[in-house]
Design a protein around this motif. Structure first.
Motif, PDB file in Angstrom:
ATOM      1  N   GLY A   1       8.736   6.429   2.826  1.00  0.00           N
ATOM      2  CA  GLY A   1       9.082   5.042   2.520  1.00  0.00           C
ATOM      3  C   GLY A   1      10.455   4.603   3.022  1.00  0.00           C
ATOM      4  N   THR A   2      11.087   5.430   3.834  1.00  0.00           N
ATOM      5  CA  THR A   2      12.397   5.089   4.376  1.00  0.00           C
ATOM      6  C   THR A   2      12.351   5.117   5.901  1.00  0.00           C
ATOM      7  OG1 THR A   2      13.464   6.147   2.480  1.00  0.00           O
ATOM      8  CG2 THR A   2      14.844   5.736   4.399  1.00  0.00           C
TER       9      THR A   2
ATOM     10  N   GLY B   1       0.807  -1.225   0.000  1.00  0.00           N
ATOM     11  CA  GLY B   1       0.000   0.000   0.000  1.00  0.00           C
ATOM     12  C   GLY B   1       0.836   1.269   0.000  1.00  0.00           C
ATOM     13  N   ASP B   2       0.119   2.388  -0.055  1.00  0.00           N
ATOM     14  CA  ASP B   2       0.773   3.691  -0.013  1.00  0.00           C
ATOM     15  C   ASP B   2       0.902   4.150   1.437  1.00  0.00           C
ATOM     16  OD1 ASP B   2       0.879   3.825  -2.772  1.00  0.00           O
ATOM     17  OD2 ASP B   2      -1.107   4.754  -2.911  1.00  0.00           O
ATOM     18  N   ASN B   3       1.908   4.953   1.682  1.00  0.00           N
ATOM     19  CA  ASN B   3       2.139   5.554   2.987  1.00  0.00           C
ATOM     20  C   ASN B   3       2.088   4.534   4.129  1.00  0.00           C
ATOM     21  OD1 ASN B   3       2.352   8.136   1.828  1.00  0.00           O
ATOM     22  ND2 ASN B   3       0.114   8.319   1.815  1.00  0.00           N
ATOM     23  N   PRO B   4       3.051   3.660   4.210  1.00  0.00           N
ATOM     24  CA  PRO B   4       3.034   2.671   5.290  1.00  0.00           C
ATOM     25  C   PRO B   4       3.237   3.328   6.658  1.00  0.00           C
ATOM     26  CG  PRO B   4       5.119   2.597   4.122  1.00  0.00           C
ATOM     27  CD  PRO B   4       4.243   3.546   3.381  1.00  0.00           C
ATOM     28  N   THR B   5       2.506   2.818   7.621  1.00  0.00           N
ATOM     29  CA  THR B   5       2.676   3.236   9.015  1.00  0.00           C
ATOM     30  C   THR B   5       2.901   1.975   9.833  1.00  0.00           C
ATOM     31  OG1 THR B   5       0.314   3.068   9.512  1.00  0.00           O
ATOM     32  CG2 THR B   5       1.123   5.220   8.728  1.00  0.00           C
ATOM     33  N   TRP B   6       3.347   2.167  11.066  1.00  0.00           N
ATOM     34  CA  TRP B   6       3.576   0.995  11.919  1.00  0.00           C
ATOM     35  C   TRP B   6       2.280   0.214  12.115  1.00  0.00           C
ATOM     36  CZ3 TRP B   6       8.265   0.496  11.182  1.00  0.00           C
ATOM     37  CH2 TRP B   6       9.219   1.454  11.418  1.00  0.00           C
ATOM     38  N   GLY B   7       1.175   0.922  12.279  1.00  0.00           N
ATOM     39  CA  GLY B   7      -0.112   0.257  12.468  1.00  0.00           C
ATOM     40  C   GLY B   7      -0.528  -0.565  11.253  1.00  0.00           C
ATOM     41  N   LYS B   8      -0.349   0.004  10.056  1.00  0.00           N
ATOM     42  CA  LYS B   8      -0.703  -0.729   8.826  1.00  0.00           C
ATOM     43  C   LYS B   8       0.197  -1.955   8.646  1.00  0.00           C
ATOM     44  CE  LYS B   8      -2.347   3.252   6.158  1.00  0.00           C
ATOM     45  NZ  LYS B   8      -2.064   4.117   4.995  1.00  0.00           N
ATOM     46  N   LEU B   9       1.486  -1.789   8.909  1.00  0.00           N
ATOM     47  CA  LEU B   9       2.413  -2.921   8.769  1.00  0.00           C
ATOM     48  C   LEU B   9       2.069  -4.040   9.737  1.00  0.00           C
ATOM     49  CD1 LEU B   9       5.743  -0.949   8.313  1.00  0.00           C
ATOM     50  CD2 LEU B   9       4.577  -2.314   6.588  1.00  0.00           C
ATOM     51  N   GLN B  10       1.638  -3.665  10.932  1.00  0.00           N
ATOM     52  CA  GLN B  10       1.267  -4.691  11.914  1.00  0.00           C
ATOM     53  C   GLN B  10      -0.050  -5.357  11.537  1.00  0.00           C
ATOM     54  OE1 GLN B  10       0.944  -3.290  15.943  1.00  0.00           O
ATOM     55  NE2 GLN B  10       0.285  -5.269  16.722  1.00  0.00           N
TER      56      GLN B  10
ATOM     57  N   ALA C   1      10.030  -0.480  17.757  1.00  0.00           N
ATOM     58  CA  ALA C   1      10.298   0.601  16.813  1.00  0.00           C
ATOM     59  C   ALA C   1       9.777   1.933  17.356  1.00  0.00           C
ATOM     60  CB  ALA C   1       9.671   0.295  15.462  1.00  0.00           C
ATOM     61  N   GLN C   2       8.580   1.924  17.911  1.00  0.00           N
ATOM     62  CA  GLN C   2       8.010   3.148  18.458  1.00  0.00           C
ATOM     63  C   GLN C   2       8.745   3.581  19.725  1.00  0.00           C
ATOM     64  OE1 GLN C   2       3.924   1.911  18.811  1.00  0.00           O
ATOM     65  NE2 GLN C   2       3.398   2.704  16.778  1.00  0.00           N
ATOM     66  N   LYS C   3       9.078   2.637  20.560  1.00  0.00           N
ATOM     67  CA  LYS C   3       9.762   2.947  21.821  1.00  0.00           C
ATOM     68  C   LYS C   3      11.143   3.548  21.573  1.00  0.00           C
ATOM     69  CE  LYS C   3      11.702   0.653  25.877  1.00  0.00           C
ATOM     70  NZ  LYS C   3      12.004  -0.637  26.475  1.00  0.00           N
ATOM     71  N   GLU C   4      11.867   3.015  20.584  1.00  0.00           N
ATOM     72  CA  GLU C   4      13.224   3.481  20.319  1.00  0.00           C
ATOM     73  C   GLU C   4      13.267   4.690  19.390  1.00  0.00           C
ATOM     74  OE1 GLU C   4      15.820   0.292  19.226  1.00  0.00           O
ATOM     75  OE2 GLU C   4      15.371  -0.829  21.053  1.00  0.00           O
ATOM     76  N   GLY C   5      12.137   5.091  18.858  1.00  0.00           N
ATOM     77  CA  GLY C   5      12.075   6.318  18.075  1.00  0.00           C
ATOM     78  C   GLY C   5      12.301   6.164  16.581  1.00  0.00           C
ATOM     79  N   TYR C   6      12.071   4.991  16.038  1.00  0.00           N
ATOM     80  CA  TYR C   6      12.160   4.815  14.582  1.00  0.00           C
ATOM     81  C   TYR C   6      10.919   5.454  13.951  1.00  0.00           C
ATOM     82  CZ  TYR C   6      15.918   1.395  15.201  1.00  0.00           C
ATOM     83  OH  TYR C   6      17.100   0.789  15.512  1.00  0.00           O
ATOM     84  N   ALA C   7      11.089   5.964  12.754  1.00  0.00           N
ATOM     85  CA  ALA C   7       9.969   6.568  12.028  1.00  0.00           C
ATOM     86  C   ALA C   7      10.082   6.204  10.553  1.00  0.00           C
ATOM     87  CB  ALA C   7       9.983   8.079  12.200  1.00  0.00           C
ATOM     88  N   ILE C   8       8.947   6.306   9.861  1.00  0.00           N
ATOM     89  CA  ILE C   8       8.920   6.066   8.418  1.00  0.00           C
ATOM     90  C   ILE C   8       8.684   7.409   7.744  1.00  0.00           C
ATOM     91  CG2 ILE C   8       7.789   4.851   6.527  1.00  0.00           C
ATOM     92  CD1 ILE C   8       6.786   2.810   8.595  1.00  0.00           C
TER      93      ILE C   8
END
Length: 102
Positions: A95-96, A63-72, A85-92
């Motif tokens: 697409g990167t 899909g377009d615009n992946p988020t952590w919620g969509k990936l899960q 990923a959220q706890k350690e501060g990773y972000a999308i």
């Protein structure tokens, strides 16, 4: 008549004990900094591998615009991976995967 000989006792002398303790302390002085550097190296490699895993899953997402919620929700990532990923501060961003932000 019994002879008044003293039985010879085998034991360590004070000098021998001091030398052994000195050698042990030198070894500890050499080993402890190496352990800390190995720990930091292992953590850096683990973080890089985790970021690579996240990026791979973002790249595989259809899909377009992946988020952590969509990936899960689409089973690209587990809840534990998303939480980490959220706890350690990773972000999308575009697409990167970027981060962690510390």
């Amino acid at each position: 008549m019994k002879s008044l000989r003293r039985k010879k006792q085998s034991a360590f002398t004070l000098i021998e004990m001091v030398i052994v303790l000195f050698i042990i302390s030198l070894l500890l002085l050499i080993i402890i900094p190496n352990i800390n550097s190995q720990k930091n190296s292992a953590k850096n490699k683990t973080d890089a591998a985790f970021k690579t895993t996240l990026q791979t899953q973002v790249d595989m997402y259809d899909g377009d615009n992946p988020t952590w919620g969509k990936l899960q929700s689409d089973n690209y990532l587990s809840s534990a991976q998303v939480n980490k990923a959220q706890k350690e501060g990773y972000a999308i961003e575009n697409g990167t995967v970027v981060g962690p932000k510390k």
